[in-house]
Design a protein around this motif. Structure first.
Motif: not given
Length: 220
Positions: A168, A170-175, A177-179, A183-184
């Motif tokens: 991926q 994307r911003p690490w916070a989004e990554v 949450a999606g994996t 949290d980050q």
């Protein structure tokens, strides 16, 4: 440069993917954590060739891609290592071993099918849930993984999730949450343990020192 090629029909029961890589100018090449065992044919012009088995990698490796060599890599299907090579996969973890050292194996279709089902179920559930679904104990599931894959079910899931992160951009916070990370910060700690650098450093290209690519790996 790496190119994927179609797996011949008579190898599809054993091999999940084949790629051909050609080295260009010297650069750092990432060998990311991987729960697969891989057959590798490496050819160096004027220096011959070598055929080796790369076991599962529990941490990333960084090596120099000197101009000239090319490699053909064939990933063995999860759970088919012992059937194909005749040795339990846990003996190969973080190692690179000449193919000639393997005795050859024998098939155990029931065990292989159980392991394939387990790896598929782990993508969406816990080790305990997978064991219940397959009507086996967690201890038996662990033994099955160590013998057929090389790492425990929990470590298999960790590597699988890390590989999803690497795919991926994307911003690490989004990554995170999606994996499936809490949290980050959780993602950052796991990334550093498996990749050797923080996520931010990795994206900047600030990588660990690269080592020469050669047949003998750790423990070989």
């Amino acid at each position: 440069m790496e190119e994927r090629v179609e797996v011949p029909a008579d190898l599809r029961a054993w091999i999940s993917g084949i790629s051909v890589a050609t080295a260009g100018d010297e650069r750092t090449v990432l060998a990311e954590p991987d729960h697969a065992t891989t057959l590798v044919l490496r050819v160096v012009p004027d220096h011959g060739s070598e055929l080796v088995v790369e076991g599962p990698r529990t941490r990333a490796r960084y090596h120099r891609s000197d101009p000239g060599p090319w490699c053909v890599r064939a990933r063995i299907h999860t759970g088919r290592v012992r059937s194909l090579l005749g040795r339990p996969a846990h003996e190969l973890v973080d190692r690179v071993v000449p193919l000639g050292e393997f005795p050859g194996g024998h098939e155990d279709p029931r065990r292989d099918e159980l392991l394939r089902e387990a790896t598929a179920l782990l993508a969406g559930g816990s080790v305990a849930a997978v064991a219940r679904e397959l009507h086996v104990s967690e201890r038996h599931l662990r033994t099955l993984f160590l013998d057929g894959v090389g790492v425990s079910p929990k470590h298999f899931a960790r590597i699988d999730r890390l590989r999803a992160v690497l795919a991926q951009d994307r911003p690490w916070a989004e990554v995170a949450a999606g994996t499936g990370f809490y949290d980050q910060a959780h993602l950052t700690g796991e990334f550093r343990r498996l990749m050797g650098v923080s996520p931010a450093a990795f994206r900047r290209g600030d990588l660990p020192a690269a080592l020469p690519c050669h047949a003998k790996g750790p423990g070989a």
